[in-house]
Design an enzyme around this catalytic site. Structure first.
Site, PDB file in Angstrom:
ATOM      1  N   LYS A  91       0.822  -1.222   0.000  1.00 50.84           N
ATOM      2  CA  LYS A  91       0.000   0.000   0.000  1.00 50.84           C
ATOM      3  C   LYS A  91       0.852   1.268   0.000  1.00 50.84           C
ATOM      4  O   LYS A  91       0.379   2.335  -0.379  1.00 50.84           O
ATOM      5  CB  LYS A  91      -0.994  -0.031   1.147  1.00 50.84           C
TER       6      LYS A  91
HETATM    7  C1  LIG Z   1      -4.038  -4.676   0.606  1.00 52.15           C
HETATM    8  C2  LIG Z   1      -3.203  -5.878   0.459  1.00 52.15           C
HETATM    9  C3  LIG Z   1      -3.504  -6.883  -0.494  1.00 52.15           C
HETATM   10  C4  LIG Z   1      -4.729  -6.832  -1.377  1.00 52.15           C
HETATM   11  O1  LIG Z   1      -4.650  -5.828  -2.353  1.00 52.15           O
HETATM   12  P1  LIG Z   1      -5.981  -5.336  -3.095  1.00 52.15           P
HETATM   13  O2  LIG Z   1      -5.558  -4.186  -3.926  1.00 52.15           O
HETATM   14  O3  LIG Z   1      -6.913  -4.909  -1.982  1.00 52.15           O
HETATM   15  O4  LIG Z   1      -6.516  -6.475  -3.863  1.00 52.15           O
HETATM   16  C5  LIG Z   1      -2.649  -7.978  -0.585  1.00 52.15           C
HETATM   17  N1  LIG Z   1      -1.578  -8.108   0.212  1.00 52.15           N
HETATM   18  C6  LIG Z   1      -1.258  -7.176   1.135  1.00 52.15           C
HETATM   19  C7  LIG Z   1      -0.068  -7.391   2.007  1.00 52.15           C
HETATM   20  C8  LIG Z   1      -2.049  -6.027   1.289  1.00 52.15           C
HETATM   21  O5  LIG Z   1      -1.724  -5.122   2.230  1.00 52.15           O
END
Ligand SMILES: *Cc1c(COP(=O)(O)O)cnc(C)c1O
Length: 493
Positions: free
Chosen positions: A109
């Site tokens: 993120k």
């Molecule tokens: C948010 C997140 C995901 C999922 O990503 P999306 O864009 O919501 O599909 C997968 N792995 C981690 C570690 C995340 O923080």
């Protein structure tokens, strides 16, 4: 470029859509068309991450000047990342991993949340809004810290994060409560994550309070993953990965490349689909789920059905039953018919499910759904460690397992890149249980030491920094008092 809601309303410029977040009709903003990459593929291996990001984003965010966008990118992708590559491509045997966890909070993120604050503050200035932005977020752990890190000390912004007291891991809590930025506030709520989220939504919808804020020179915004300002930056690393695969000699320009993405809210994999529409030679997109396999079932049957038990897994960031960003794909699959999309989303809200038509399902054939249960995740972590000495986190392991499932079907020799979304240090307990289940550890830091000796990779700053850091945020509040807490922070009374 103009933006239109998946449910019909529009048209806004990029900076306006970023400021608004969600459209008034409840839909998600979509660019009127998907621009095509403006350089030949053979240029890609020579571009830095920042150059690639500019190239990818400039036609989406075309009401930002070149200078504005380049300045946002430079401020986002700097020494906060522990590698100048920003996104690191690593090979383990005949598999490739794109590590998106080299930012401030060691999870993917950071890729978008490092940039969004700068896109927002620039948007405020461009639109002549003379207000301080107040970001209000409820978190179950991950998003909170990534948002805090992104907005920390960004001029013209304040950020307030609520988390469930006792409902996040010790590391996640420490990461949040030691945040240094002068514009940051972190509050523990005596309640669960749903209480926090409902409380934040209530504050967002309180018109009288909004007016009060407006008068005082503040405006609310959310750093929510449905903001188009989070989706667009994510397209960049797919283009970058393609260039790095060329540089390694693993593919030739024009050769098809698959991506396998650990998926929750469907934002990350949707960005890959955008990259494909832009002309990047992507083959299949393998959508990897954990036990909460709503998406696997959807791609198989054409029916999206959230009516099922919610399972808590070792990959918590993928424990999701409603993938909000999927609405953008649904909208594209019905050829941007907002009536059809609206109807399906109404069905989802009323009955928890909907079914797409055969023509729409045909449009989704770029996606292949697969999933891993928790035992398969543990086996996959152990497999990559034993075979290649490469340590992966449980989210990445879900994708690695899904990738192997897909390859087993005989995938025409196309190469693939597995998207690695979190550092193993962030989920040390699960990782160590997979690798040596008999050992036990005093605390998270002892686990980190052990991981360092296993992975031969240094303990990241994100972990080291909280080891001896001072606890700066100690406020605790009851659910009905969240409103008051926000007031106290903003008005000091
Ligand atoms: C948010 C997140 C995901 C999922 O990503 P999306 O864009 O919501 O599909 C997968 N792995 C981690 C570690 C995340 O923080």
């Amino acid at each position: 470029m103009l933006y239109k809601s998946t449910r019909g309303s529009g048209h806004l410029h990029a900076s306006e859509a970023i400021l608004k977040g969600l459209a008034d009709d409840g839909g998600l903003f979509m660019p009127a068309y998907i621009p095509v990459l403006s350089v030949p593929l053979t240029d890609l291996p020579n571009l830095s991450y920042q150059e690639t990001a500019y190239l990818v984003m400039k036609d989406y965010l075309d009401d930002y000047t070149e200078e504005e966008l380049k300045s946002c990118i430079a401020k986002a992708y700097d020494e906060k990342f522990d590698t100048p590559e920003i996104a690191e491509l690593t090979q383990a045997g005949d598999r490739y991993f794109l590590e998106l966890y080299h930012g401030a909070t060691i999870a993917f993120k950071d890729m978008a949340l490092s940039l969004l604050p700068h896109l927002l503050t620039t948007a405020i200035r461009k639109n002549g809004v003379d207000k301080e932005i107040v970001i209000l977020t409820a978190t179950s752990g991950d998003t909170g810290k990534a948002a805090l890190a992104g907005f920390s000390d960004v001029e013209g912004t304040r950020i307030i994060v609520f988390y469930p007291r006792g409902g996040v891991s010790r590391i996640q809590e420490l990461q949040m409560v030691t945040t240094k930025g002068k514009n940051t506030s972190v509050i523990a709520v005596n309640g669960n994550f749903d209480d926090c989220q409902t409380g934040v939504k209530k504050i967002f919808h309180d018109e009288a309070f909004k007016q009060e804020l407006d008068n005082a020179g503040f405006c609310f915004s959310s750093a929510n993953s449905i903001n188009i300002g989070r989706l667009v930056p994510q397209i960049a690393y797919y283009v970058f990965a393609y260039g790095r695969m060329m540089k390694l000699g693993a593919i030739k320009a024009g050769e098809k490349l698959d991506f396998t993405v650990p998926t929750g809210n469907f934002g990350n994999i949707l960005a890959a689909y955008f990259a494909k529409q832009m002309g990047l030679p992507i083959g299949r997109l393998i959508c990897a789920s954990n036990d909460n396999k709503v998406l696997f079932d959807f791609f198989k049957t054409g029916t999206y059905d959230r009516n099922r038990p919610f399972i808590l897994t070792t990959s918590p960031s993928m424990d999701i039953l409603i993938s909000s960003n999927l609405e953008r794909l649904i909208y594209l699959s019905c050829k941007r018919n907002d009536k059809v999309n609206q109807d399906l989303m109404t069905q989802l809200a009323r009955t928890g499910k909907y079914t797409v038509t055969d023509e729409m399902k045909e449009e989704l054939k770029d996606f292949y759904g697969a999933y891993a249960d928790q035992d398969q995740v543990q086996d996959t972590i152990l497999y990559f460690y034993e075979k290649y000495g490469y340590v992966i986190d449980p989210h990445t392991a879900v994708a690695a397992f899904a990738d192997m499932q897909y390859r087993k079907r005989g995938a025409e020799g196309t190469k693939s890149v597995i998207i690695s979304t979190a550092s193993p240090y962030k989920f040390g307990e699960t990782v160590l249980k997979a690798i040596d289940p008999d050992l036990s550890y005093r605390d998270d830091f002892e686990m980190a030491e052990r991981l360092q000796s296993l992975s031969k990779r240094n303990i990241p700053n994100a972990i080291n920094d909280i080891r001896n850091a001072e606890i700066l945020h100690k406020e605790v509040c009851d659910v009905p008092k969240m409103h008051e807490s926000v007031k106290k922070i903003l008005f000091g009374s």
